[in-house]
Design a protein around this motif. Structure first.
Motif, PDB file in Angstrom:
ATOM      1  N   GLY A  27       0.793  -1.222   0.000  1.00 15.97           N
ATOM      2  CA  GLY A  27       0.000   0.000   0.000  1.00 15.97           C
ATOM      3  C   GLY A  27       0.821   1.265   0.000  1.00 15.97           C
ATOM      4  O   GLY A  27       0.287   2.362   0.182  1.00 15.97           O
ATOM      5  N   LYS A  28       2.140   1.158  -0.221  1.00 19.84           N
ATOM      6  CA  LYS A  28       2.990   2.353  -0.305  1.00 19.84           C
ATOM      7  C   LYS A  28       3.980   2.153  -1.434  1.00 19.84           C
ATOM      8  O   LYS A  28       4.369   1.020  -1.746  1.00 19.84           O
ATOM      9  N   PRO A  29       4.403   3.238  -2.078  1.00 21.35           N
ATOM     10  CA  PRO A  29       5.332   3.109  -3.205  1.00 21.35           C
ATOM     11  C   PRO A  29       6.629   2.430  -2.790  1.00 21.35           C
ATOM     12  O   PRO A  29       7.139   2.651  -1.689  1.00 21.35           O
ATOM     13  N   VAL A  30       7.161   1.586  -3.667  1.00 25.25           N
ATOM     14  CA  VAL A  30       8.415   0.917  -3.387  1.00 25.25           C
ATOM     15  C   VAL A  30       9.529   1.957  -3.245  1.00 25.25           C
ATOM     16  O   VAL A  30       9.583   2.936  -3.989  1.00 25.25           O
ATOM     17  N   GLY A  31      10.370   1.775  -2.236  1.00 23.58           N
ATOM     18  CA  GLY A  31      11.486   2.698  -2.043  1.00 23.58           C
ATOM     19  C   GLY A  31      11.170   3.927  -1.228  1.00 23.58           C
ATOM     20  O   GLY A  31      12.025   4.795  -1.066  1.00 23.58           O
ATOM     21  N   ASP A  32       9.954   4.015  -0.682  1.00 19.78           N
ATOM     22  CA  ASP A  32       9.606   5.203   0.106  1.00 19.78           C
ATOM     23  C   ASP A  32      10.542   5.387   1.298  1.00 19.78           C
ATOM     24  O   ASP A  32      10.891   6.509   1.656  1.00 19.78           O
ATOM     25  N   ASP A  33      10.947   4.285   1.931  1.00 18.48           N
ATOM     26  CA  ASP A  33      11.867   4.391   3.062  1.00 18.48           C
ATOM     27  C   ASP A  33      13.205   4.979   2.622  1.00 18.48           C
ATOM     28  O   ASP A  33      13.874   5.680   3.394  1.00 18.48           O
ATOM     29  N   LEU A  34      13.609   4.694   1.387  1.00 14.29           N
ATOM     30  CA  LEU A  34      14.855   5.250   0.861  1.00 14.29           C
ATOM     31  C   LEU A  34      14.699   6.744   0.592  1.00 14.29           C
ATOM     32  O   LEU A  34      15.599   7.537   0.897  1.00 14.29           O
ATOM     33  N   ARG A  35      13.555   7.139   0.052  1.00  8.03           N
ATOM     34  CA  ARG A  35      13.307   8.564  -0.201  1.00  8.03           C
ATOM     35  C   ARG A  35      13.240   9.351   1.114  1.00  8.03           C
ATOM     36  O   ARG A  35      13.631  10.511   1.167  1.00  8.03           O
ATOM     37  N   GLU A  36      12.712   8.708   2.145  1.00  9.04           N
ATOM     38  CA  GLU A  36      12.602   9.377   3.445  1.00  9.04           C
ATOM     39  C   GLU A  36      13.912   9.343   4.224  1.00  9.04           C
ATOM     40  O   GLU A  36      14.030   9.996   5.272  1.00  9.04           O
ATOM     41  N   GLY A  37      14.887   8.579   3.737  1.00  6.17           N
ATOM     42  CA  GLY A  37      16.194   8.544   4.379  1.00  6.17           C
ATOM     43  C   GLY A  37      16.215   7.806   5.705  1.00  6.17           C
ATOM     44  O   GLY A  37      17.011   8.148   6.589  1.00  6.17           O
ATOM     45  N   LYS A  38      15.395   6.799   5.859  1.00  2.00           N
ATOM     46  CA  LYS A  38      15.319   6.092   7.135  1.00  2.00           C
ATOM     47  C   LYS A  38      16.616   5.331   7.415  1.00  2.00           C
ATOM     48  O   LYS A  38      17.072   4.542   6.593  1.00  2.00           O
ATOM     49  N   ARG A  39      17.191   5.547   8.601  1.00  2.00           N
ATOM     50  CA  ARG A  39      18.432   4.889   8.996  1.00  2.00           C
ATOM     51  C   ARG A  39      18.095   3.567   9.683  1.00  2.00           C
ATOM     52  O   ARG A  39      18.179   3.429  10.901  1.00  2.00           O
ATOM     53  N   THR A  40      17.658   2.631   8.903  1.00  3.62           N
ATOM     54  CA  THR A  40      17.233   1.339   9.433  1.00  3.62           C
ATOM     55  C   THR A  40      18.436   0.426   9.656  1.00  3.62           C
ATOM     56  O   THR A  40      19.553   0.709   9.229  1.00  3.62           O
ATOM     57  N   VAL A  41      18.178  -0.712  10.308  1.00  6.08           N
ATOM     58  CA  VAL A  41      19.214  -1.729  10.460  1.00  6.08           C
ATOM     59  C   VAL A  41      19.690  -2.203   9.088  1.00  6.08           C
ATOM     60  O   VAL A  41      20.882  -2.462   8.879  1.00  6.08           O
ATOM     61  N   LEU A  42      18.769  -2.314   8.140  1.00  5.70           N
ATOM     62  CA  LEU A  42      19.115  -2.709   6.775  1.00  5.70           C
ATOM     63  C   LEU A  42      20.125  -1.743   6.170  1.00  5.70           C
ATOM     64  O   LEU A  42      21.147  -2.153   5.593  1.00  5.70           O
ATOM     65  N   VAL A  43      19.866  -0.455   6.302  1.00  5.34           N
ATOM     66  CA  VAL A  43      20.768   0.562   5.766  1.00  5.34           C
ATOM     67  C   VAL A  43      22.094   0.563   6.522  1.00  5.34           C
ATOM     68  O   VAL A  43      23.173   0.703   5.927  1.00  5.34           O
ATOM     69  N   ALA A  44      22.023   0.387   7.849  1.00  3.27           N
ATOM     70  CA  ALA A  44      23.254   0.362   8.646  1.00  3.27           C
ATOM     71  C   ALA A  44      24.168  -0.772   8.196  1.00  3.27           C
ATOM     72  O   ALA A  44      25.387  -0.596   8.069  1.00  3.27           O
ATOM     73  N   HIS A  45      23.580  -1.955   7.945  1.00  6.53           N
ATOM     74  CA  HIS A  45      24.368  -3.081   7.460  1.00  6.53           C
ATOM     75  C   HIS A  45      24.976  -2.764   6.090  1.00  6.53           C
ATOM     76  O   HIS A  45      26.142  -3.079   5.824  1.00  6.53           O
ATOM     77  N   ALA A  46      24.176  -2.163   5.226  1.00 10.38           N
ATOM     78  CA  ALA A  46      24.673  -1.855   3.887  1.00 10.38           C
ATOM     79  C   ALA A  46      25.832  -0.859   3.946  1.00 10.38           C
ATOM     80  O   ALA A  46      26.851  -1.035   3.267  1.00 10.38           O
ATOM     81  N   LEU A  47      25.694   0.183   4.736  1.00  8.59           N
ATOM     82  CA  LEU A  47      26.756   1.175   4.861  1.00  8.59           C
ATOM     83  C   LEU A  47      28.048   0.559   5.400  1.00  8.59           C
ATOM     84  O   LEU A  47      29.148   0.927   4.982  1.00  8.59           O
ATOM     85  N   ALA A  48      27.890  -0.368   6.329  1.00 13.21           N
ATOM     86  CA  ALA A  48      29.069  -0.965   6.958  1.00 13.21           C
ATOM     87  C   ALA A  48      29.780  -1.959   6.057  1.00 13.21           C
ATOM     88  O   ALA A  48      30.996  -2.164   6.203  1.00 13.21           O
ATOM     89  N   HIS A  49      29.075  -2.567   5.101  1.00 17.27           N
ATOM     90  CA  HIS A  49      29.661  -3.679   4.368  1.00 17.27           C
ATOM     91  C   HIS A  49      29.738  -3.482   2.855  1.00 17.27           C
ATOM     92  O   HIS A  49      30.258  -4.358   2.154  1.00 17.27           O
ATOM     93  N   THR A  50      29.253  -2.376   2.332  1.00 18.50           N
ATOM     94  CA  THR A  50      29.401  -2.121   0.904  1.00 18.50           C
ATOM     95  C   THR A  50      30.787  -1.541   0.620  1.00 18.50           C
ATOM     96  O   THR A  50      31.534  -1.205   1.553  1.00 18.50           O
ATOM     97  N   ASP A  51      31.117  -1.385  -0.644  1.00 17.76           N
ATOM     98  CA  ASP A  51      32.404  -0.778  -1.001  1.00 17.76           C
ATOM     99  C   ASP A  51      32.265   0.734  -1.065  1.00 17.76           C
ATOM    100  O   ASP A  51      31.184   1.298  -0.803  1.00 17.76           O
ATOM    101  N   ALA A  52      33.357   1.406  -1.402  1.00 17.19           N
ATOM    102  CA  ALA A  52      33.360   2.878  -1.403  1.00 17.19           C
ATOM    103  C   ALA A  52      32.345   3.442  -2.386  1.00 17.19           C
ATOM    104  O   ALA A  52      31.684   4.449  -2.105  1.00 17.19           O
ATOM    105  N   THR A  53      32.193   2.777  -3.528  1.00 23.10           N
ATOM    106  CA  THR A  53      31.229   3.261  -4.525  1.00 23.10           C
ATOM    107  C   THR A  53      29.805   3.141  -4.003  1.00 23.10           C
ATOM    108  O   THR A  53      28.991   4.072  -4.136  1.00 23.10           O
ATOM    109  N   GLY A  54      29.506   1.995  -3.398  1.00 22.45           N
ATOM    110  CA  GLY A  54      28.168   1.798  -2.849  1.00 22.45           C
ATOM    111  C   GLY A  54      27.870   2.756  -1.718  1.00 22.45           C
ATOM    112  O   GLY A  54      26.763   3.307  -1.615  1.00 22.45           O
ATOM    113  N   ARG A  55      28.889   2.987  -0.856  1.00 23.00           N
ATOM    114  CA  ARG A  55      28.685   3.909   0.256  1.00 23.00           C
ATOM    115  C   ARG A  55      28.437   5.327  -0.250  1.00 23.00           C
ATOM    116  O   ARG A  55      27.585   6.047   0.270  1.00 23.00           O
ATOM    117  N   ALA A  56      29.154   5.718  -1.288  1.00 21.93           N
ATOM    118  CA  ALA A  56      28.961   7.058  -1.855  1.00 21.93           C
ATOM    119  C   ALA A  56      27.553   7.204  -2.423  1.00 21.93           C
ATOM    120  O   ALA A  56      26.900   8.245  -2.260  1.00 21.93           O
TER     121      ALA A  56
END
Length: 385
Positions: free
Chosen positions: A284-313
């Motif tokens: 019932g909500k557009p896909v990616g809304d949490d990304l547009r809202e910039g939510k600092r979720t556990v999912l995002v925290a894991h991604a920031l910690a384990h992606t490469d420099a390009t992904g982090r940028a």
């Protein structure tokens, strides 16, 4: 993934009292709002739109918090077939009747909290319909009022959220629970309201921190938000509220806390995944809304910690961009998947589920309560919306 347990038809947590539980809770809410309607319109007929938006805001939903409240009560008090009227779904005893009103009051609190969160997040939709502040904006435009519709919409939604929180308190106080347990029940509800409000502030604070300053503590910060904004609010306190009304012992309340905290975290982690990868036709909500809202979720925290420099940028520059289009969402999804964050969060969900189920081994939990709380746990982690 976890297997669904076999639950006797009588104890199906979605159909207690002989009819779908969500229907029963909806009836309680409708009756309460009907009592409030005349009171509001007596103040001023122009207040009627508040009721219209409220009815839309409270329609539908999973009713998870009321369900955990009801089955927390059963965990303490047990459940005999004589307490159910399978033909009409009417409670056969006054305490169970009061539990249903107490459980329904949690939906008013949830609606108020969501309404405020949507204003803060600038969300456009909820369950496929316009968010409350957007509905008030529409009223402003339709009535050709002076000024801009956006400030009017925000003001209307904030006031409506305040009203819903006050009504949740009123509905709980009018539930007619036994005098001996009422003070403890009110105390748990008050702590829940405080915890979710402070959890929301922690969320706002986390989202405002620069990425570089948060990388080392991102996971801890996200977990603190989840504990107070979701885990205690969604499972832990609702289950304890029902158990207190049922005369539950301190040992049982501790067991429900040990159940509710990990399960509430798993519930939120599933939300985090659905907010990025869910099907909008189902969520019932557009896909990616949490990304547009910039939510600092556990999912995002894991991604920031384990992606490469390009992904982090890419994450640090595009996360929280309200103009993020479908291609931008897809790019961030690939960063999250490539970092291993999606898989890591699925593992966290399963571990938390197992921890919650283990807590239900406490002997003071009634057998029907244990069976239904197990089924609810599975539903909470397997859901698609």
């Amino acid at each position: 993934m976890v297997d669904a347990p076999a639950v006797p038809v009588l104890l199906d947590p979605s159909r207690p009292l002989g009819i779908p539980f969500r229907t029963r809770i909806g009836e309680r809410i409708t009756a309460f709002l009907a009592r409030r309607a005349d009171e509001l319109i007596e103040l001023q007929p122009e207040i009627e739109p508040l009721l219209a938006v409220t009815e839309r805001l409270l329609s539908g939903g999973k009713r998870m918090r009321p369900a955990f409240c009801l089955w927390g009560y059963v965990a303490a008090a047990g459940l005999d077939r004589a307490t159910l009227d399978g033909a009409t779904g009417a409670p056969a005893d006054p305490v169970l009747d009061s539990v249903l009103d107490a459980a329904a009051s949690l939906e008013l609190l949830q609606a108020g909290a969501v309404d405020h969160a949507e204003v803060m997040d600038g969300s456009d939709t909820r369950r496929g319909a316009p968010a409350a502040h957007r509905q008030f904006e529409g009223l402003h435009t339709a009535d050709d009022r002076l000024g801009e519709p956006e400030p009017f919409g925000r003001a209307g939604a904030i006031l409506l959220g305040d009203l819903l929180v006050m009504w949740s308190v009123e509905m709980l106080e009018q539930a007619g629970m036994p005098v001996a347990v009422a003070p403890a029940a009110y105390s748990i509800a008050q702590r829940m309201r405080t915890e979710v409000t402070c959890g929301q502030y922690l969320d706002v604070t986390a989202q405002s921190r620069p990425f570089g300053a948060e990388l080392g503590h991102a996971l801890d910060a996200a977990n603190r938000v989840v504990e107070y904004k979701s885990a205690r609010y969604t499972v832990y306190r609702p289950a304890q509220l029902g158990a207190v009304i049922g005369g539950g012992s301190p040992t049982l309340l501790d067991a429900l806390a040990a159940y509710g905290s990990p399960l509430g975290r798993a519930f939120q982690f599933r939300d985090d995944l659905l907010g990025v990868f869910g099907d909008p036709e189902v969520t019932g909500k557009p896909v990616g809304d949490d990304l547009r809202e910039g939510k600092r979720t556990v999912l995002v925290a894991h991604a920031l910690a384990h992606t490469d420099a390009t992904g982090r940028a890419l994450l640090t520059t595009r996360l929280g961009d309200p103009e993020l289009d479908d291609a931008g969402v897809a790019a961030l999804q690939q960063v999250i998947i490539g970092s291993g964050a999606r898989e890591a969060v699925e593992v966290m969900i399963d571990r938390a589920y197992q921890e919650a189920i283990a807590a239900l081994a406490e002997p003071s939990i009634s057998t029907p309560g244990r069976e239904a709380l197990t089924a609810l746990a599975t539903a909470a982690v397997r859901r698609q919306a």
